[in-house]
Design a protein around this motif. Structure first.
Motif, PDB file in Angstrom:
ATOM      1  N   GLU A 272       0.829  -1.204   0.000  1.00  0.00           N
ATOM      2  CA  GLU A 272       0.000   0.000   0.000  1.00  0.00           C
ATOM      3  C   GLU A 272       0.869   1.262   0.000  1.00  0.00           C
ATOM      4  N   ARG A 273       1.874   1.271   0.872  1.00  0.00           N
ATOM      5  CA  ARG A 273       2.718   2.454   0.982  1.00  0.00           C
ATOM      6  C   ARG A 273       3.582   2.648  -0.266  1.00  0.00           C
ATOM      7  N   THR A 274       4.100   1.562  -0.829  1.00  0.00           N
ATOM      8  CA  THR A 274       4.914   1.676  -2.039  1.00  0.00           C
ATOM      9  C   THR A 274       4.092   2.220  -3.192  1.00  0.00           C
ATOM     10  N   ARG A 275       2.883   1.721  -3.349  1.00  0.00           N
ATOM     11  CA  ARG A 275       2.036   2.189  -4.444  1.00  0.00           C
ATOM     12  C   ARG A 275       1.698   3.673  -4.266  1.00  0.00           C
ATOM     13  N   HIS A 276       1.481   4.088  -3.027  1.00  0.00           N
ATOM     14  CA  HIS A 276       1.230   5.507  -2.781  1.00  0.00           C
ATOM     15  C   HIS A 276       2.445   6.342  -3.210  1.00  0.00           C
ATOM     16  N   CYS A 277       3.644   5.898  -2.817  1.00  0.00           N
ATOM     17  CA  CYS A 277       4.855   6.642  -3.147  1.00  0.00           C
ATOM     18  C   CYS A 277       5.172   6.593  -4.641  1.00  0.00           C
ATOM     19  N   LEU A 278       4.872   5.480  -5.290  1.00  0.00           N
ATOM     20  CA  LEU A 278       5.089   5.411  -6.730  1.00  0.00           C
ATOM     21  C   LEU A 278       4.109   6.307  -7.478  1.00  0.00           C
ATOM     22  N   ALA A 279       2.913   6.478  -6.929  1.00  0.00           N
ATOM     23  CA  ALA A 279       1.967   7.422  -7.529  1.00  0.00           C
ATOM     24  C   ALA A 279       2.514   8.847  -7.441  1.00  0.00           C
ATOM     25  N   LEU A 280       3.108   9.199  -6.298  1.00  0.00           N
ATOM     26  CA  LEU A 280       3.751  10.507  -6.166  1.00  0.00           C
ATOM     27  C   LEU A 280       4.897  10.640  -7.163  1.00  0.00           C
ATOM     28  N   THR A 281       5.682   9.561  -7.289  1.00  0.00           N
ATOM     29  CA  THR A 281       6.828   9.575  -8.199  1.00  0.00           C
ATOM     30  C   THR A 281       6.377   9.726  -9.637  1.00  0.00           C
ATOM     31  N   GLU A 282       5.337   9.001 -10.004  1.00  0.00           N
ATOM     32  CA  GLU A 282       4.845   9.082 -11.381  1.00  0.00           C
ATOM     33  C   GLU A 282       4.335  10.475 -11.703  1.00  0.00           C
ATOM     34  N   ALA A 283       3.601  11.076 -10.763  1.00  0.00           N
ATOM     35  CA  ALA A 283       3.091  12.423 -10.986  1.00  0.00           C
ATOM     36  C   ALA A 283       4.236  13.414 -11.142  1.00  0.00           C
ATOM     37  N   PHE A 284       5.272  13.265 -10.302  1.00  0.00           N
ATOM     38  CA  PHE A 284       6.427  14.153 -10.369  1.00  0.00           C
ATOM     39  C   PHE A 284       7.181  13.934 -11.679  1.00  0.00           C
ATOM     40  N   ALA A 285       7.354  12.670 -12.056  1.00  0.00           N
ATOM     41  CA  ALA A 285       8.040  12.357 -13.310  1.00  0.00           C
ATOM     42  C   ALA A 285       7.290  12.938 -14.502  1.00  0.00           C
ATOM     43  N   LYS A 286       5.977  12.852 -14.469  1.00  0.00           N
ATOM     44  CA  LYS A 286       5.164  13.411 -15.556  1.00  0.00           C
ATOM     45  C   LYS A 286       5.348  14.918 -15.633  1.00  0.00           C
ATOM     46  N   GLU A 287       5.305  15.570 -14.487  1.00  0.00           N
ATOM     47  CA  GLU A 287       5.424  17.028 -14.451  1.00  0.00           C
ATOM     48  C   GLU A 287       6.771  17.504 -14.979  1.00  0.00           C
ATOM     49  N   HIS A 288       7.831  16.738 -14.698  1.00  0.00           N
ATOM     50  CA  HIS A 288       9.177  17.174 -15.054  1.00  0.00           C
ATOM     51  C   HIS A 288       9.749  16.460 -16.273  1.00  0.00           C
ATOM     52  N   GLY A 289       8.974  15.554 -16.871  1.00  0.00           N
ATOM     53  CA  GLY A 289       9.432  14.862 -18.068  1.00  0.00           C
ATOM     54  C   GLY A 289      10.589  13.923 -17.821  1.00  0.00           C
ATOM     55  N   LYS A 290      10.531  13.143 -16.706  1.00  0.00           N
ATOM     56  CA  LYS A 290      11.619  12.251 -16.327  1.00  0.00           C
ATOM     57  C   LYS A 290      11.169  10.792 -16.299  1.00  0.00           C
ATOM     58  N   LEU A 291      12.138   9.883 -16.417  1.00  0.00           N
ATOM     59  CA  LEU A 291      11.889   8.470 -16.191  1.00  0.00           C
ATOM     60  C   LEU A 291      11.765   8.222 -14.692  1.00  0.00           C
ATOM     61  N   MET A 292      11.251   7.043 -14.313  1.00  0.00           N
ATOM     62  CA  MET A 292      11.121   6.711 -12.895  1.00  0.00           C
ATOM     63  C   MET A 292      11.619   5.299 -12.634  1.00  0.00           C
ATOM     64  N   ALA A 293      11.947   5.027 -11.350  1.00  0.00           N
ATOM     65  CA  ALA A 293      12.485   3.717 -10.969  1.00  0.00           C
ATOM     66  C   ALA A 293      12.254   3.482  -9.489  1.00  0.00           C
ATOM     67  N   VAL A 294      12.403   2.216  -9.079  1.00  0.00           N
ATOM     68  CA  VAL A 294      12.502   1.869  -7.663  1.00  0.00           C
ATOM     69  C   VAL A 294      13.993   1.678  -7.437  1.00  0.00           C
ATOM     70  N   THR A 295      14.643   2.731  -6.952  1.00  0.00           N
ATOM     71  CA  THR A 295      16.103   2.799  -6.957  1.00  0.00           C
ATOM     72  C   THR A 295      16.767   1.947  -5.884  1.00  0.00           C
ATOM     73  N   GLU A 296      16.050   1.595  -4.828  1.00  0.00           N
ATOM     74  CA  GLU A 296      16.484   0.591  -3.854  1.00  0.00           C
ATOM     75  C   GLU A 296      15.228  -0.003  -3.234  1.00  0.00           C
ATOM     76  N   ALA A 297      15.276  -1.307  -2.973  1.00  0.00           N
ATOM     77  CA  ALA A 297      14.132  -1.965  -2.346  1.00  0.00           C
ATOM     78  C   ALA A 297      14.571  -3.270  -1.723  1.00  0.00           C
TER      79      ALA A 297
END
Length: 364
Positions: A272-297
Motif C-alpha cells: 500500500e505504501r509503495t504504491r502511494h509513493c510510486l503514484a507521487l513519483t509518477e506524478a512528479f516524473a510526468k510534471e518534469h518529463g523524467k523516467l522513474m524507478a525503484v532505486t532501492e528496495a
C-alpha cells in the motif's frame, strides 16, 4: 493509468528529441541509455537489479583472480543474470583499494565491463566519508558538513579532491573500444531522511541543491562526462507531495527520479505504501518529463516465501518503472541475516522463479 503513461512517454520523447537538436545528431552515451530505458518502459518491462551481484553472494566471495564474473546468487537460482548491476563508490575518496563493502575497486570495474558486455545496465551510488568530522557516511552529528564543502567552505578544496577521485574512477570504466560505458549515477540519495550527513535536517534545501549542482557541474562541465544518467532518489519513508521535490536540483541536472523503500512492516502495508509513493513519483516524473524507478528496495532476510509475487510485484504493477534494484546479499559470517535476494536453498526460490518468469520482468 495508460493515459498517464502515454503522456509521460510523450514528454520524455520530446525532451530527448530536443536535446538531440537535429534529426541526424548522434546521441551521447547518456542519451542512448535514456532512450533504451524509455523504449523498455513503453514495452512494459521492468529491469531487475541486484547490488554487488557478481562480487559475492550469501555463502561465497569472488576469487582474487576472477576475470569472467559468471557467478551470482541470481544466476545460481534462475540461470539468468540481473539486468541491472549496482555498485557503490564509498572509499574511492580516500584512495582505498576496497569500497565500504570490502569490494576491490579493480574487481568492481572488471565486473561492470563484463556486465555491460552481456547487455546489462550499471548503476553507482556513493557513500563518502564525512569530510568535516572524519567519521563515516552515517556520522550525522553536525549540520555544517554540506556547508563546509560548498564554495567558500573550509572543506571545499578537500571535497573537490574527493570528487576528482570519484570522477577518475567512473571515467575509467570503459568498453573494449576504449569508450566510457554509460551508467546511472545516483549521488546524495535518501536525502529526505537523516541517515547520511547530507540528510533532511542536516542541510538546507538551498545547500542540498548547491551540492548536487556542484557535483553535476564538475562531472559534466569540468570533466566533460556525457555518459552519466543522473538519478534523484528520496527515501520513501514519510514521503509526501510537499517534500518529494523540496530539494529538487533542477530539470537540467536530473534525468530520472526514484524511491528507496525497504519493508519493515507487514507485506500489506508495504504494498500500500509503495504504491502511494510510486503514484507521487509518477506524478512528479510526468510534471518534469523524467523516467522513474525503484532505486532501492527489499526486505532483509526475505521473511515471507512468496514475497516476490505477493509483495514486490504487486507493489510495482501498473507503474512505468524502468528498474527495481534489490540490495546486497552479504557474505560475512556475522551478517548472514543481511540478504535481499534469494540464493540456492532459500525458501523463496520457487516464488522468485515465478516472479522472474513474468513477462514484465527483465533479466539477462
Amino acid at each position: 493509468m495508460a493515459t498517464i503513461r502515454h503522456t509521460v512517454m510523450a514528454m520524455i520523447a520530446t525532451v530527448i528529441a530536443a536535446s538531440a537538436c537535429t534529426e541526424n545528431k548522434v546521441l551521447t552515451p547518456a542519451e542512448s541509455l535514456l532512450e533504451r530505458l524509455e523504449n523498455q518502459i513503453e514495452d512494459g518491462k521492468i529491469m531487475f537489479g541486484h547490488q554487488d551481484s557478481y562480487l559475492y553472494g550469501h555463502s561465497w566471495k569472488v576469487d582474487a583472480d576472477e576475470t569472467e564474473f559468471n557467478r551470482s546468487d541470481i544466476h545460481d537460482v534462475t540461470g539468468m543474470y540481473p539486468a541491472l548491476y549496482g555498485m557503490d563508490l564509498g572509499g574511492i575518496e580516500l584512495d582505498s583499494p576496497l569500497n565500504i563493502d570490502k569490494n576491490d575497486f579493480n574487481h568492481m570495474r572488471a565486473a561492470a565491463v563484463a556486465h555491460h558486455k552481456r547487455g546489462g545496465v550499471i548503476t553507482f551510488s556513493w557513500h563518502p566519508m564525512n569530510p568535516l568530522t572524519g567519521g563515516n557516511t552515517w556520522d550525522t552529528q553536525s549540520t555544517e558538513v554540506v556547508a563546509s564543502i560548498l564554495p567558500g567552505g573550509e572543506n571545499h578544496e578537500k571535497f573537490m579532491g574527493w570528487l576528482s577521485k570519484a570522477a577518475d574512477y567512473l571515467g575509467s570504466i570503459k568498453d573494449e573500444e576504449g569508450n566510457m560505458i554509460p551508467m546511472i549515477f545516483r549521488p546524495w540519495h535518501e536525502h529526505t531522511r537523516d541517515f547520511f550527513w547530507w540528510g533532511q535536517n542536516l542541510c538546507t534545501a538551498e545547500q542540498y541543491v548547491a551540492l548536487w549542482r556542484m557535483t553535476h557541474d564538475y562531472m559534466t562541465k569540468e570533466r566533460g562526462f556525457n555518459h552519466l544518467v543522473w538519478s534523484y532518489s528520496p527515501d520513501a519513508g514519510g514521503l509526501t507531495d510537499d517534500n518529494f521535490g523540496e530539494k529538487w536540483p533542477g530539470d537540467d541536472v536530473v534525468d530520472m527520479v526514484g524511491i528507496d523503500f525497504y519493508q519493515f512492516t507487514s507485506g500489506e502495508i508495504y504494498v500500500e505504501r509503495t504504491r502511494h509513493c510510486l503514484a507521487l513519483t509518477e506524478a512528479f516524473a510526468k510534471e518534469h518529463g523524467k523516467l522513474m524507478a525503484v532505486t532501492e528496495a527489499g526486505c532483509e532476510g526475505i521473511k515471507y516465501e512468496k514475497w516476490w509475487t505477493e509483495v514486490l510485484y504487486p507493489a510495482m504493477e501498473g507503474f512505468p518503472v524502468s528498474y527495481v534494484l534489490l540490495w546486497r546479499n552479504a557474505c560475512d559470517e556475522n551478517m548472514q541475516h543481511h540478504f535481499y535476494a534469494p540464493f540456492p536453498g532459500h525458501e523463496s526460490v520457487e516464488d522468485f522463479k515465478a516472479f522472474a518468469a513474468k513477462d514484465q520482468m527483465m533479466f539477462l
